[in-house]
Design an enzyme around this catalytic site. Structure first.
Site, PDB file in Angstrom:
ATOM      1  N   ASP A  12       5.723  18.770  30.856  1.00  0.00           N
ATOM      2  CA  ASP A  12       5.748  16.950  31.284  1.00  0.00           C
ATOM      3  C   ASP A  12       5.144  16.576  30.190  1.00  0.00           C
ATOM      4  O   ASP A  12       3.765  16.242  29.405  1.00  0.00           O
ATOM      5  CB  ASP A  12       5.492  17.334  32.428  1.00  0.00           C
ATOM      6  CG  ASP A  12       4.745  15.782  33.462  1.00  0.00           C
ATOM      7  OD1 ASP A  12       4.289  15.537  32.568  1.00  0.00           O
ATOM      8  OD2 ASP A  12       5.418  15.731  34.217  1.00  0.00           O
ATOM      9  N   SER A  13       5.251  14.520  30.010  1.00  0.00           N
ATOM     10  CA  SER A  13       4.763  14.259  29.074  1.00  0.00           C
ATOM     11  C   SER A  13       3.195  13.905  29.165  1.00  0.00           C
ATOM     12  O   SER A  13       2.786  13.403  28.888  1.00  0.00           O
ATOM     13  CB  SER A  13       5.553  12.458  29.128  1.00  0.00           C
ATOM     14  OG  SER A  13       5.253  11.744  29.814  1.00  0.00           O
ATOM     15  N   SER A  14       2.831  14.495  30.393  1.00  0.00           N
ATOM     16  CA  SER A  14       1.202  13.817  31.045  1.00  0.00           C
ATOM     17  C   SER A  14       0.574  14.640  30.269  1.00  0.00           C
ATOM     18  O   SER A  14      -0.568  14.744  30.500  1.00  0.00           O
ATOM     19  CB  SER A  14       1.601  13.597  32.637  1.00  0.00           C
ATOM     20  OG  SER A  14       1.750  12.184  33.341  1.00  0.00           O
ATOM     21  N   THR A  69       8.198   9.424  30.299  1.00  0.00           N
ATOM     22  CA  THR A  69       8.373   8.237  29.870  1.00  0.00           C
ATOM     23  C   THR A  69       6.873   7.703  30.475  1.00  0.00           C
ATOM     24  O   THR A  69       6.201   6.626  29.528  1.00  0.00           O
ATOM     25  CB  THR A  69       8.988   7.517  31.374  1.00  0.00           C
ATOM     26  OG1 THR A  69       8.985   8.108  32.532  1.00  0.00           O
ATOM     27  CG2 THR A  69      10.904   7.095  30.462  1.00  0.00           C
ATOM     28  N   ASP A  70       5.612   8.788  30.797  1.00  0.00           N
ATOM     29  CA  ASP A  70       4.605   8.131  31.061  1.00  0.00           C
ATOM     30  C   ASP A  70       3.652   7.839  30.012  1.00  0.00           C
ATOM     31  O   ASP A  70       3.233   7.064  29.454  1.00  0.00           O
ATOM     32  CB  ASP A  70       4.093   9.654  32.173  1.00  0.00           C
ATOM     33  CG  ASP A  70       4.461   9.456  33.694  1.00  0.00           C
ATOM     34  OD1 ASP A  70       4.732   8.523  33.907  1.00  0.00           O
ATOM     35  OD2 ASP A  70       4.256  10.591  34.322  1.00  0.00           O
TER      36      ASP A  70
END
Length: 637
Positions: A145-147, A177-178
Site C-alpha cells: 500500500d503506498s502509505s 495514489t496516496d
C-alpha cells in the site's frame, strides 16, 4: 550596415536568418541518403494453420518493450474480509483476460513466448500508429500500500530501472495514489541523465471492478512509455501526462485525482495522444544514465499556522534535522512581528540547516514583494519558487545526501532548476516565434498570423531543415533553428532525427552539439535504427564512442543478430568492422545463426590475424570495462 558576422554564416544559416528567401537555380546534384534496409521481422512466426489473421510486421519498430514494475496500490487490489488489500500474482492473470490489454492470438501465432517469459509478459493490440507494446511485469513481494512506501522502496525501484535500462524502451510503475507524488518527485532527482520515459500510474478503483479507471490509466501509460521518447519521470492519470515533480494529489474521491497547478500537462490522451514537446524536459549532457539511491532522511515539512509557537519551531529544527521545507502563507510570507519565531529560523540556518520557503497555496510562487517575505530571506531561507512541497522535500533529501559538496554548494543546488521542478524567470529572454524572419516570410506568403498557425509552420518545416543542416555539418543553421524554438529531437518523414543524420555522416562536433541541446540517443527511425546503428554502419568510431558514453546501446534484437554479423566480419578479415561492433557493445562471444562464434569462424578459415585481434579486443574490453582505446588497421582482402 550589415553585421559582418552574417557573411561568415553558411548559406543555410543565412537563409534561416534572412528576411527574404532568394530562389536559386536548381542543382543537378540531389542529396543522397544511405542505403535503406529492407523491412524484416525480428521474430519468426511460429508454425500454425493460419496466419491471415495476424497483421504483418511492417518494420522492426512495430514492437516496443516496456517494463511494468508493480509495487502495489489500489489498481491491483482485491477485496478480502470486506476491505481492499494487495493480492500477489493476481494482476497478470486478470490482464490476460482483457483483450484491450493483451492480444493472446498475436502472442501465440508470433511465438512471443519463445523469446519472453509466459508468466509475466503480455502484448497490446496494434495501435493506430501500427505499433505494438510488449510489456513484462515485475511484481514486488510483498506488494505495498503506498502509505507504507519508504525511501528504501524508492531506491529499490530506481535500481530495478537501472538494472533493466538497456533492455526496455520505457518503464511504467504501478503505485498507490496516496504517496505517488512523493515517489514521482524522488525518482525524478534520483534518475540522473535520464533518456527514456518512466511513467507512474495507478487508479482510484481496482482494475478488477466493472467500472474503474485502472484500465485506461495503464493503457495510456503503456502507449506513452512505448511510443514516445519523453526522457522524464512522469505521472499519467485521467488522460493527462504530467511531469512527476510537478504534481500533487488533490482529490481522494475523483478519477481526476492529480493536479499540476504550475505546469501544463506534457501530453493529453483524447482522440489522439498529443505531446507538448516544447514543455518536455531534456538532459543537455553526454553523461550516461545512472541512479543515485543515496537519500538523506533527516528532512521534514513544517507548515506555518497563526499562533504557532517558537518552541514548536525550535523543537522541530533540533538535530539531527538537516533540511526543512517551510510551508508559508501566500507568496512566501511569514509574520514579521514575531522576532522569537524569526530568531529560531535564523539560528537553524546559521547552524547549517537548509530551509526552503514554499507557499501553502496550490498555485503560485514564492516572491519577495512583501516585507513579510523579505524577513524570511533575511533569516537565511532559500526561496522555493513554485515547487510543490513533495518536490522540495525530495530535492532536499537528494541534495543533502551529496557528501562531497559543501554547505554553500548544496544551497546553490537547491536554488537551481535540476529536473524542471520549478519555473525559471527568463526576464524577457524568451524569443517570440513571430520574431523569426524566416518564419515571417513563410507566414506572409501563406497569409498566416496567429500563434497556432505559426507553430504549425515551424513544426512542419524545421525537422527536414534541421536534418539538411546535419547532413552538411552546419551547426550555425541548427543554432538558428534552435532559436526559433525548434525541437531538435523531431524526425523527418522517415523518423530520422538530426542526430541520426550527423551519426551517419560522422560529424562529431555536430553530434556533441545536438547531445548538448537535448537530442536523444534512443530515437528510432522507421526501420528501427538508432543513431548508434547508423554510426556503426558507416564506421564512425569516435561518434560510436561518444554515443556509448551518453548511454546509447543496441536493442535486444540487434544484439541477437550481432553474432551472425561478427562471424561475417571475421570471415572477411574486416578488423575495423569487428572493432566498431565491439565498441558499440556487441558480445564478441555471441554465436551466429549456425552456432559458431566469430573466433571459431576465423580459426576455421585459418586466419590467425583475426583470431589474435579478437583475443586482443576481448582482453582490452575486459580490462577497461567495455572501452577500447586502440585503433584497428584494416588489412587487405
Amino acid at each position: 550596415m550589415a553585421d559582418s558576422s552574417f557573411d561568415n554564416l553558411t548559406s543555410l544559416a543565412r537563409a534561416l536568418s534572412h528576411p527574404k528567401l532568394e530562389l536559386s537555380e536548381p542543382s543537378d546534384v540531389s542529396p543522397t541518403r544511405g542505403a535503406q534496409l529492407q523491412p524484416c521481422r525480428r521474430r519468426k512466426l511460429s508454425s500454425c494453420t493460419s496466419l491471415e489473421s495476424v497483421e504483418p510486421l511492417t518494420s522492426p519498430t512495430a514492437e516496443a518493450r516496456v517494463l511494468v514494475i508493480n509495487t502495489g496500490g489500489t489498481i491491483g487490489m482485491t477485496i478480502h474480509d470486506n476491505v481492499l488489500a494487495p493480492t500477489a500474482n493476481a494482476l497478470v492473470k486478470s490482464l490476460r483476460k482483457l483483450p484491450i490489454l493483451h492480444d493472446a492470438m498475436y502472442a501465440q501465432q508470433t511465438g512471443l513466448y519463445d523469446y519472453y517469459s509466459y508468466e509475466n509478459t503480455l502484448v497490446l493490440p496494434l495501435s493506430k500508429d501500427k505499433k505494438r507494446i510488449v510489456y513484462s511485469i515485475l511484481e514486488y513481494s510483498p506488494l505495498l500500500d503506498s502509505s507504507n512506501m519508504t525511501t528504501d522502496d524508492w531506491g529499490r525501484i530506481g535500481k530495478d530501472i537501472e538494472k533493466n535500462y538497456e533492455n526496455y524502451d520505457g518503464f511504467v510503475i504501478l503505485h498507490g495514489t496516496d504517496t505517488m507524488a512523493y515517489t514521482a518527485s524522488a525518482l525524478s532527482f534520483m534518475c540522473e541523465h535520464l533518456g527514456k520515459p518512466i511513467v507512474l500510474t495507478g487508479s482510484q478503483v481496482p482494475i478488477f471492478e466493472m467500472r474503474n479507471d485502472g484500465r485506461g490509466n495503464l493503457l495510456g501509460a503503456l502507449l506513452i512509455a512505448g511510443q514516445f521518447v519523453i526522457p522524464e519521470v512522469c505521472l499519467y492519470f485521467y488522460n493527462k501526462l504530467h511531469r512527476g515533480n510537478r504534481v500533487t494529489k488533490v482529490d481522494a474521491g475523483s478519477f481526476n485525482a492529480f493536479s499540476s497547478p504550475n505546469l501544463a500537462p506534457l501530453a493529453t490522451a483524447e482522440v489522439d495522444i498529443k505531446i507538448n514537446w516544447d514543455t518536455v524536459w531534456r538532459p543537455n549532457t553526454t553523461a550516461k544514465f545512472q541512479v543515485s539511491t543515496e537519500l538523506n532522511r533527516n528532512v521534514g515539512l513544517l507548515r506555518l499556522f497563526p499562533g504557532i509557537t517558537s518552541a514548536t519551531v525550535k523543537a522541530f529544527l533540533q538535530p539531527p534535522m538537516m533540511g526543512v521545507v517551510l510551508e508559508t502563507y501566500g507568496s512566501g510570507n511569514a509574520p514579521d512581528n514575531r522576532p522569537d519565531l524569526l530568531q529560531e529560523l535564523k539560528k537553524a540556518t546559521d547552524s547549517g540547516v537548509i530551509i526552503i520557503n514554499c507557499t501553502q497555496c496550490l498555485r503560485g510562487t514564492v516572491s519577495t514583494s512583501y516585507a513579510t517575505g523579505m524577513v524570511l530571506m533575511d533569516a537565511g531561507l532559500i526561496a522555493g519558487g513554485d515547487m510543490t512541497p513533495e518536490a522540495a522535500l525530495s530535492k532536499l533529501s537528494y541534495v543533502l545526501a551529496k557528501d562531497k559538496l559543501d554547505l554553500d554548494a548544496k544551497k546553490k543546488l537547491m536554488g537551481r532548476n535540476l529536473r524542471g521542478e520549478m519555473s525559471v524567470d527568463l526576464a524577457g529572454a524568451k524569443l517570440c516565434l513571430s520574431d523569426s524572419r524566416f518564419i515571417q516570410v513563410i507566414a506572409k506568403s501563406l497569409s498566416v498570423s496567429c500563434k497556432e498557425e505559426l507553430e504549425a509552420i515551424r513544426d512542419a518545416l524545421t525537422p527536414p531543415l534541421a536534418c539538411a543542416a546535419a547532413k552538411i555539418g552546419d551547426i550555425e543553421a541548427l543554432q538558428a533553428l534552435k532559436e526559433m524554438g525548434t525541437n531538435l529531437c523531431l524526425g523527418d518523414y522517415d523518423g530520422r532525427t538530426p542526430l541520426h543524420i550527423a551519426a551517419c555522416e560522422g560529424h562529431l562536433k555536430l553530434v556533441e552539439y545536438l547531445l548538448g541541446h537535448g537530442a536523444t540517443v534512443y530515437a528510432k527511425d522507421r526501420y528501427g535504427d538508432t543513431p548508434l546503428c547508423n554510426a556503426v554502419r558507416f564506421r564512425h568510431k569516435e561518434v560510436v564512442k561518444l554515443l556509448r558514453q551518453t548511454g546509447a546501446h543496441f536493442s535486444r534484437e540487434k544484439l541477437e543478430e550481432a553474432g551472425t554479423e561478427l562471424c561475417s566480419l571475421a570471415a572477411t578479415r574486416d578488423l575495423e568492422g569487428l572493432e566498431i561492433w565491439s565498441l558499440a557493445g556487441a558480445d564478441l562471444r555471441k554465436q551466429g545463426y549456425d552456432g559458431q562464434t566469430a573466433i571459431q569462424v576465423a580459426q576455421a578459415v585459418g586466419n590467425k590475424e583475426v583470431v589474435a585481434f579478437l583475443v586482443q579486443l576481448m582482453s582490452n574490453k575486459s580490462k577497461s570495462g567495455g572501452v577500447i582505446e586502440f585503433t584497428a588497421t584494416p588489412s587487405g582482402p
